[in-house]
Design a protein around this motif. Structure first.
Motif: not given
Length: 368
Positions: A221-222, A292-294, A298-300, A360-362
Protein backbone atom coordinates in the motif's frame (compact mmCIF):
# COMPACT_ATOMS: atom_id res chain seq x y z
CA UNK A 1 -20.40 29.24 -32.41
CA UNK A 2 -20.89 29.73 -28.66
CA UNK A 3 -19.05 27.15 -26.55
CA UNK A 4 -19.18 26.71 -22.76
CA UNK A 5 -15.65 26.81 -21.31
CA UNK A 6 -14.41 23.48 -19.94
CA UNK A 7 -13.72 25.18 -16.60
CA UNK A 8 -17.49 25.67 -16.12
CA UNK A 9 -18.35 22.01 -16.57
CA UNK A 10 -16.70 19.61 -14.12
CA UNK A 11 -15.79 16.56 -16.16
CA UNK A 12 -14.32 13.38 -14.72
CA UNK A 13 -10.89 12.14 -15.80
CA UNK A 14 -11.26 8.70 -17.36
CA UNK A 15 -8.62 6.04 -16.78
CA UNK A 16 -10.63 2.92 -17.51
CA UNK A 17 -14.10 3.13 -15.97
CA UNK A 18 -17.30 3.13 -17.99
CA UNK A 19 -18.84 6.56 -18.69
CA UNK A 20 -21.87 5.79 -16.53
CA UNK A 21 -19.60 5.13 -13.54
CA UNK A 22 -17.84 8.43 -14.06
CA UNK A 23 -21.15 10.26 -14.43
CA UNK A 24 -21.84 9.35 -10.83
CA UNK A 25 -18.92 11.56 -9.77
CA UNK A 26 -20.64 14.74 -10.96
CA UNK A 27 -22.04 15.74 -7.52
CA UNK A 28 -18.60 15.26 -5.94
CA UNK A 29 -16.95 17.35 -8.65
CA UNK A 30 -19.57 20.08 -8.30
CA UNK A 31 -18.86 20.08 -4.56
CA UNK A 32 -15.13 20.35 -5.27
CA UNK A 33 -15.72 23.39 -7.46
CA UNK A 34 -17.90 25.01 -4.79
CA UNK A 35 -15.33 24.27 -2.05
CA UNK A 36 -12.34 25.78 -3.84
CA UNK A 37 -10.38 28.02 -1.47
CA UNK A 38 -12.50 27.08 1.58
CA UNK A 39 -10.45 24.71 3.75
CA UNK A 40 -13.27 23.51 6.06
CA UNK A 41 -15.34 22.77 2.96
CA UNK A 42 -12.38 20.95 1.38
CA UNK A 43 -12.06 18.75 4.45
CA UNK A 44 -15.76 17.94 4.29
CA UNK A 45 -15.17 17.12 0.63
CA UNK A 46 -12.40 14.74 1.69
CA UNK A 47 -14.81 12.84 3.92
CA UNK A 48 -17.40 12.69 1.14
CA UNK A 49 -14.76 11.44 -1.28
CA UNK A 50 -13.71 8.72 1.18
CA UNK A 51 -17.30 7.54 1.39
CA UNK A 52 -17.39 7.14 -2.39
CA UNK A 53 -13.86 5.84 -2.96
CA UNK A 54 -12.86 2.17 -2.97
CA UNK A 55 -9.70 1.03 -1.21
CA UNK A 56 -6.64 0.38 -3.39
CA UNK A 57 -6.06 -3.24 -4.29
CA UNK A 58 -9.69 -4.20 -3.81
CA UNK A 59 -10.65 -4.56 -7.46
CA UNK A 60 -11.47 -0.93 -8.28
CA UNK A 61 -8.13 0.82 -7.98
CA UNK A 62 -8.59 2.62 -11.29
CA UNK A 63 -11.83 4.15 -10.02
CA UNK A 64 -10.07 5.36 -6.89
CA UNK A 65 -7.46 7.05 -9.07
CA UNK A 66 -10.20 8.52 -11.26
CA UNK A 67 -11.73 10.14 -8.17
CA UNK A 68 -8.37 11.62 -7.20
CA UNK A 69 -7.59 12.80 -10.74
CA UNK A 70 -11.07 14.18 -11.35
CA UNK A 71 -11.20 16.24 -8.16
CA UNK A 72 -7.71 17.60 -8.86
CA UNK A 73 -8.77 18.53 -12.38
CA UNK A 74 -11.46 20.72 -10.83
CA UNK A 75 -9.06 22.32 -8.32
CA UNK A 76 -5.51 21.17 -7.61
CA UNK A 77 -5.72 22.20 -3.96
CA UNK A 78 -8.90 20.14 -3.55
CA UNK A 79 -7.04 17.08 -4.78
CA UNK A 80 -4.17 17.88 -2.44
CA UNK A 81 -6.65 18.06 0.46
CA UNK A 82 -8.53 14.83 -0.19
CA UNK A 83 -5.62 12.56 -1.12
CA UNK A 84 -4.12 12.22 2.42
CA UNK A 85 -7.54 11.50 3.91
CA UNK A 86 -8.14 8.70 1.41
CA UNK A 87 -4.61 7.40 1.98
CA UNK A 88 -5.17 7.37 5.75
CA UNK A 89 -8.39 5.40 5.26
CA UNK A 90 -6.45 2.82 3.26
CA UNK A 91 -3.64 2.65 5.84
CA UNK A 92 -6.10 2.08 8.70
CA UNK A 93 -7.78 -0.70 6.74
CA UNK A 94 -4.46 -2.31 5.84
CA UNK A 95 -3.30 -2.13 9.47
CA UNK A 96 -6.30 -3.99 10.83
CA UNK A 97 -5.17 -7.06 12.76
CA UNK A 98 -1.49 -6.30 12.13
CA UNK A 99 0.82 -6.93 15.11
CA UNK A 100 2.07 -3.82 16.93
CA UNK A 101 5.76 -3.16 17.74
CA UNK A 102 6.98 -5.58 20.42
CA UNK A 103 3.62 -7.31 20.22
CA UNK A 104 1.95 -4.59 22.26
CA UNK A 105 -1.83 -4.35 22.25
CA UNK A 106 -2.88 -0.73 22.70
CA UNK A 107 -6.44 0.44 23.27
CA UNK A 108 -7.91 2.92 20.82
CA UNK A 109 -7.20 6.25 22.51
CA UNK A 110 -9.14 8.46 20.14
CA UNK A 111 -6.80 8.11 17.20
CA UNK A 112 -7.55 4.67 15.82
CA UNK A 113 -10.86 4.65 14.01
CA UNK A 114 -12.54 7.96 14.77
CA UNK A 115 -14.54 10.16 12.48
CA UNK A 116 -13.12 13.44 11.25
CA UNK A 117 -10.51 14.64 8.80
CA UNK A 118 -7.21 12.77 8.60
CA UNK A 119 -3.70 13.54 7.42
CA UNK A 120 -0.64 11.39 6.80
CA UNK A 121 2.66 12.78 8.15
CA UNK A 122 5.69 10.70 7.20
CA UNK A 123 8.28 13.30 6.19
CA UNK A 124 11.62 13.75 7.93
CA UNK A 125 13.83 16.84 8.17
CA UNK A 126 17.25 17.64 9.65
CA UNK A 127 17.04 18.69 13.29
CA UNK A 128 13.52 17.33 13.79
CA UNK A 129 12.74 13.89 15.15
CA UNK A 130 9.57 12.23 16.40
CA UNK A 131 10.03 9.29 18.78
CA UNK A 132 7.54 6.72 20.02
CA UNK A 133 8.29 5.62 23.59
CA UNK A 134 6.73 2.61 25.34
CA UNK A 135 4.50 3.69 28.23
CA UNK A 136 1.64 2.11 30.14
CA UNK A 137 1.58 -0.88 27.84
CA UNK A 138 1.35 1.27 24.73
CA UNK A 139 3.21 4.22 23.16
CA UNK A 140 3.50 7.97 23.57
CA UNK A 141 4.95 10.42 21.08
CA UNK A 142 7.72 12.91 21.85
CA UNK A 143 9.32 15.35 19.43
CA UNK A 144 8.43 17.13 16.22
CA UNK A 145 7.22 16.23 12.74
CA UNK A 146 7.80 18.49 9.69
CA UNK A 147 5.70 19.08 6.57
CA UNK A 148 2.33 18.47 8.24
CA UNK A 149 -0.20 19.88 5.79
CA UNK A 150 -3.32 21.45 7.32
CA UNK A 151 -2.43 19.88 10.66
CA UNK A 152 -4.12 22.52 12.82
CA UNK A 153 -7.41 21.98 10.96
CA UNK A 154 -7.36 18.17 10.99
CA UNK A 155 -8.76 15.82 13.61
CA UNK A 156 -6.37 12.87 13.36
CA UNK A 157 -3.25 11.76 11.55
CA UNK A 158 -1.20 8.74 10.67
CA UNK A 159 2.37 9.63 11.66
CA UNK A 160 5.65 7.77 11.45
CA UNK A 161 7.96 7.83 14.47
CA UNK A 162 11.31 6.38 15.49
CA UNK A 163 11.42 3.44 17.90
CA UNK A 164 13.99 2.71 20.59
CA UNK A 165 15.47 -0.12 18.53
CA UNK A 166 16.24 2.22 15.62
CA UNK A 167 13.30 1.24 13.45
CA UNK A 168 10.29 3.32 12.49
CA UNK A 169 6.59 2.54 12.79
CA UNK A 170 3.29 4.20 11.98
CA UNK A 171 0.85 5.43 14.61
CA UNK A 172 -2.63 6.92 14.67
CA UNK A 173 -2.87 10.05 16.79
CA UNK A 174 -5.59 12.43 17.89
CA UNK A 175 -4.47 15.92 16.89
CA UNK A 176 -6.74 17.43 19.54
CA UNK A 177 -4.97 15.53 22.32
CA UNK A 178 -3.19 17.33 25.15
CA UNK A 179 0.46 17.81 24.23
CA UNK A 180 -0.07 18.48 20.51
CA UNK A 181 0.93 21.97 19.36
CA UNK A 182 1.30 23.57 15.95
CA UNK A 183 3.94 25.98 14.73
CA UNK A 184 2.85 28.83 12.50
CA UNK A 185 4.07 27.47 9.15
CA UNK A 186 4.84 30.97 7.78
CA UNK A 187 3.61 29.65 4.46
CA UNK A 188 4.67 32.14 1.77
CA UNK A 189 4.02 29.89 -1.21
CA UNK A 190 2.05 31.22 -4.18
CA UNK A 191 1.02 27.64 -4.95
CA UNK A 192 -1.35 25.66 -2.71
CA UNK A 193 -1.77 28.73 -0.57
CA UNK A 194 -4.73 27.20 1.27
CA UNK A 195 -2.77 24.02 2.12
CA UNK A 196 0.01 25.27 4.45
CA UNK A 197 2.52 22.72 5.72
CA UNK A 198 4.29 23.27 9.02
CA UNK A 199 5.82 21.52 12.02
CA UNK A 200 3.75 19.77 14.68
CA UNK A 201 5.14 19.18 18.19
CA UNK A 202 4.17 16.20 20.33
CA UNK A 203 4.79 16.21 24.08
CA UNK A 204 3.88 12.87 25.67
CA UNK A 205 0.94 12.27 23.32
CA UNK A 206 -0.76 8.83 23.31
CA UNK A 207 -0.62 7.00 19.99
CA UNK A 208 -2.09 3.79 18.58
CA UNK A 209 0.42 1.65 16.62
CA UNK A 210 -0.42 0.65 13.07
CA UNK A 211 1.61 -2.44 12.30
CA UNK A 212 5.04 -3.37 13.55
CA UNK A 213 8.41 -1.72 12.92
CA UNK A 214 8.89 -1.06 9.21
CA UNK A 215 5.43 -2.27 8.23
CA UNK A 216 4.36 1.17 6.97
CA UNK A 217 7.13 1.11 4.35
CA UNK A 218 7.07 -2.65 3.59
CA UNK A 219 3.39 -2.89 2.77
CA UNK A 220 2.47 -2.74 -0.92
CA UNK A 221 0.00 0.00 0.00
CA UNK A 222 2.95 2.37 0.42
CA UNK A 223 3.66 2.10 -3.30
CA UNK A 224 -0.03 2.16 -4.17
CA UNK A 225 -0.47 5.38 -2.20
CA UNK A 226 2.46 6.94 -4.05
CA UNK A 227 0.74 6.12 -7.31
CA UNK A 228 -2.45 7.70 -5.98
CA UNK A 229 -0.56 10.98 -5.59
CA UNK A 230 0.56 10.62 -9.22
CA UNK A 231 -3.11 10.25 -10.20
CA UNK A 232 -3.68 13.67 -8.62
CA UNK A 233 -0.81 15.12 -10.65
CA UNK A 234 -2.36 13.59 -13.76
CA UNK A 235 -5.64 15.33 -12.97
CA UNK A 236 -3.85 18.66 -12.72
CA UNK A 237 -2.23 18.07 -16.11
CA UNK A 238 -5.61 17.22 -17.63
CA UNK A 239 -6.99 20.50 -16.29
CA UNK A 240 -4.12 22.43 -17.91
CA UNK A 241 -4.71 20.60 -21.18
CA UNK A 242 -8.45 21.22 -21.11
CA UNK A 243 -7.88 24.88 -20.44
CA UNK A 244 -5.47 25.07 -23.38
CA UNK A 245 -7.97 23.42 -25.71
CA UNK A 246 -10.67 25.85 -24.55
CA UNK A 247 -8.36 28.79 -25.21
CA UNK A 248 -7.71 27.60 -28.76
CA UNK A 249 -11.43 27.11 -29.38
CA UNK A 250 -12.22 30.56 -28.01
CA UNK A 251 -9.58 32.12 -30.24
CA UNK A 252 -10.97 30.24 -33.24
CA UNK A 253 -14.46 31.53 -32.44
CA UNK A 254 -12.97 35.02 -32.53
CA UNK A 255 -11.52 34.46 -35.96
CA UNK A 256 -7.97 33.39 -35.03
CA UNK A 257 -7.47 29.75 -35.87
CA UNK A 258 -4.65 27.91 -34.07
CA UNK A 259 -1.41 27.80 -36.01
CA UNK A 260 0.65 24.70 -36.71
CA UNK A 261 2.71 25.09 -33.54
CA UNK A 262 -0.37 25.27 -31.33
CA UNK A 263 -1.88 22.24 -33.05
CA UNK A 264 1.37 20.30 -32.79
CA UNK A 265 1.60 21.04 -29.09
CA UNK A 266 -2.03 20.09 -28.53
CA UNK A 267 -1.35 16.85 -30.40
CA UNK A 268 1.68 16.11 -28.23
CA UNK A 269 -0.38 16.79 -25.12
CA UNK A 270 -3.10 14.45 -26.36
CA UNK A 271 -0.79 11.51 -27.02
CA UNK A 272 1.03 12.11 -23.72
CA UNK A 273 -2.17 12.04 -21.67
CA UNK A 274 -3.56 9.12 -23.63
CA UNK A 275 -0.41 7.12 -22.98
CA UNK A 276 -0.46 7.99 -19.28
CA UNK A 277 -4.09 7.06 -18.72
CA UNK A 278 -3.48 3.77 -20.50
CA UNK A 279 -0.44 3.10 -18.35
CA UNK A 280 -2.33 3.85 -15.14
CA UNK A 281 -5.22 1.64 -16.26
CA UNK A 282 -2.85 -1.29 -16.80
CA UNK A 283 -1.06 -0.65 -13.51
CA UNK A 284 -4.32 -0.45 -11.58
CA UNK A 285 -5.35 -3.75 -13.16
CA UNK A 286 -2.07 -5.33 -12.07
CA UNK A 287 -2.58 -4.10 -8.51
CA UNK A 288 -6.08 -5.58 -8.41
CA UNK A 289 -4.82 -8.85 -9.90
CA UNK A 290 -2.30 -9.19 -7.06
CA UNK A 291 0.74 -8.69 -9.29
CA UNK A 292 2.16 -5.70 -7.40
CA UNK A 293 2.31 -6.87 -3.81
CA UNK A 294 6.06 -7.37 -3.33
CA UNK A 295 9.21 -5.31 -3.81
CA UNK A 296 8.30 -4.78 -7.46
CA UNK A 297 5.45 -2.52 -6.38
CA UNK A 298 7.87 0.28 -5.46
CA UNK A 299 9.69 0.03 -8.79
CA UNK A 300 6.36 0.45 -10.54
CA UNK A 301 5.47 3.37 -8.31
CA UNK A 302 8.73 5.09 -9.25
CA UNK A 303 7.95 4.56 -12.94
CA UNK A 304 4.41 5.87 -12.60
CA UNK A 305 5.39 8.89 -10.55
CA UNK A 306 8.35 9.73 -12.76
CA UNK A 307 6.39 9.47 -15.99
CA UNK A 308 3.50 11.54 -14.68
CA UNK A 309 5.72 14.23 -13.14
CA UNK A 310 7.73 14.56 -16.36
CA UNK A 311 4.53 14.81 -18.39
CA UNK A 312 3.08 17.45 -16.09
CA UNK A 313 6.13 19.67 -16.48
CA UNK A 314 6.16 19.18 -20.23
CA UNK A 315 2.46 20.02 -20.58
CA UNK A 316 2.84 23.11 -18.39
CA UNK A 317 5.77 24.26 -20.53
CA UNK A 318 3.94 23.74 -23.82
CA UNK A 319 0.80 25.52 -22.67
CA UNK A 320 2.69 28.38 -21.04
CA UNK A 321 4.78 28.95 -24.17
CA UNK A 322 1.69 28.97 -26.38
CA UNK A 323 -0.51 31.21 -24.25
CA UNK A 324 2.24 33.58 -23.14
CA UNK A 325 2.13 35.86 -20.08
CA UNK A 326 -1.45 37.13 -20.36
CA UNK A 327 -3.27 34.31 -18.52
CA UNK A 328 -0.59 34.22 -15.83
CA UNK A 329 -1.16 37.92 -15.29
CA UNK A 330 -4.93 38.19 -15.70
CA UNK A 331 -6.58 34.75 -15.41
CA UNK A 332 -6.91 33.85 -11.73
CA UNK A 333 -7.99 30.24 -12.31
CA UNK A 334 -5.15 29.56 -14.77
CA UNK A 335 -2.52 31.21 -12.59
CA UNK A 336 -3.68 29.32 -9.50
CA UNK A 337 -3.73 26.00 -11.31
CA UNK A 338 -0.22 26.44 -12.69
CA UNK A 339 1.21 27.56 -9.33
CA UNK A 340 -0.58 24.83 -7.36
CA UNK A 341 0.52 22.11 -9.74
CA UNK A 342 4.12 23.30 -9.89
CA UNK A 343 4.43 22.99 -6.12
CA UNK A 344 2.49 19.74 -5.87
CA UNK A 345 4.72 17.83 -8.30
CA UNK A 346 7.78 18.75 -6.26
CA UNK A 347 6.76 15.85 -4.06
CA UNK A 348 8.47 13.91 -6.82
CA UNK A 349 12.22 13.90 -6.19
CA UNK A 350 13.18 13.97 -9.86
CA UNK A 351 16.63 12.49 -10.49
CA UNK A 352 16.90 11.14 -6.94
CA UNK A 353 13.82 9.01 -7.58
CA UNK A 354 15.26 7.98 -10.94
CA UNK A 355 18.46 6.98 -9.13
CA UNK A 356 16.39 4.71 -6.86
CA UNK A 357 14.78 3.20 -9.92
CA UNK A 358 18.15 2.81 -11.61
CA UNK A 359 19.52 0.90 -8.64
CA UNK A 360 16.54 -1.47 -8.74
CA UNK A 361 16.90 -1.82 -12.52
CA UNK A 362 20.57 -2.73 -12.10
CA UNK A 363 19.48 -5.60 -9.84
CA UNK A 364 17.21 -6.90 -12.59
CA UNK A 365 13.91 -5.42 -11.37
CA UNK A 366 12.54 -4.27 -14.73
CA UNK A 367 9.97 -5.49 -17.28
CA UNK A 368 12.29 -5.43 -20.30
Amino acid sequence: MNRTPDSQRPVAVRISSAPEQLAGLTPLLEAARAAAGDVPALLELAKAAAAAAPLPGGGRTAFLWEILASVTAVDVAAGRAIEPHLDASAILAQAADRPAPDGRECPDQGGGHSDGAWGVFAAEAPGLRLEAKPADGCFRLHGAKPWCSLAAQLDHAVVTAHLDDGGRAAFAVDLHATGVSFEDPEWTSRGLREIPSGTVHFADVPAVPLGDAGWYYRRPGFAWGGMGVAACWLGGAVAVARGFKSSLLKAADGGRAPDQLALAHLGEIDRTLTALTGYLARTAGRIDAGELTDTGAWSEALRVRGNVATAVERIQTLVSQNLGPAPLAFDEAYGKRMADLSLYIRQHHAMRDDAQLGALTLKGDHPW
